[in-house]
Design a protein around this motif. Structure first.
Motif, PDB file in Angstrom:
ATOM      1  N   ALA A  49     -12.218   1.458  -1.695  1.00 30.24           N
ATOM      2  CA  ALA A  49     -11.816   0.339  -2.556  1.00 30.24           C
ATOM      3  C   ALA A  49     -10.808  -0.556  -1.855  1.00 30.24           C
ATOM      4  O   ALA A  49     -10.868  -1.784  -1.957  1.00 30.24           O
ATOM      5  CB  ALA A  49     -11.236   0.866  -3.867  1.00 30.24           C
ATOM      6  N   VAL A  50      -9.888   0.049  -1.120  1.00 31.43           N
ATOM      7  CA  VAL A  50      -8.890  -0.744  -0.400  1.00 31.43           C
ATOM      8  C   VAL A  50      -9.558  -1.543   0.710  1.00 31.43           C
ATOM      9  O   VAL A  50      -9.253  -2.716   0.909  1.00 31.43           O
ATOM     10  CB  VAL A  50      -7.775   0.158   0.165  1.00 31.43           C
ATOM     11  N   ARG A  51     -10.499  -0.925   1.415  1.00 31.29           N
ATOM     12  CA  ARG A  51     -11.207  -1.653   2.478  1.00 31.29           C
ATOM     13  C   ARG A  51     -12.040  -2.804   1.913  1.00 31.29           C
ATOM     14  O   ARG A  51     -12.267  -3.791   2.596  1.00 31.29           O
ATOM     15  CB  ARG A  51     -12.103  -0.702   3.254  1.00 31.29           C
TER      16      ARG A  51
END
Length: 102
Positions: A49-51
């Motif tokens: 999700a962060v990527r």
């Protein structure tokens, strides 16, 4: 012909003055967002999700409010994870198990 052009110019200037004075309508009551509005789910953020995060680009770089909101959320989630890891390590130390036995 010159009188006609002068009359058209006067009418155009009059219309422009009326519109500039607000005679053509009013501004929107709600602010208009001119940057990409990123949506992040309420689920805990994982590495994927962060990527996958993409922030809106503003005049001076990324939209700071979006970046600040995600960084605050990541910091809170990391603090919660660190607290949980410390709690589990304390429980593990209380049982007398060493790292080799795990």
């Amino acid at each position: 012909m010159e009188w006609f052009i002068a009359a058209v110019a006067v009418v155009a200037l009059g219309v422009a003055a009326v519109v500039a004075a607000g005679g053509g309508g009013s501004m929107a009551k709600d602010p208009v967002r001119d940057t990409y509005a990123m949506t992040v789910s309420d689920e805990p953020l994982d590495a994927g999700a962060v990527r996958g995060l993409r922030f809106g680009v503003a005049l001076r770089g990324y939209a700071m409010d979006q970046v600040d909101a995600v960084l605050d959320r990541l910091a809170a989630e990391l603090e919660a994870r660190d607290a949980r890891v410390a709690e589990l390590e304390a429980q593990l130390a209380g049982t007398g198990r060493s790292e080799v036995e795990r």
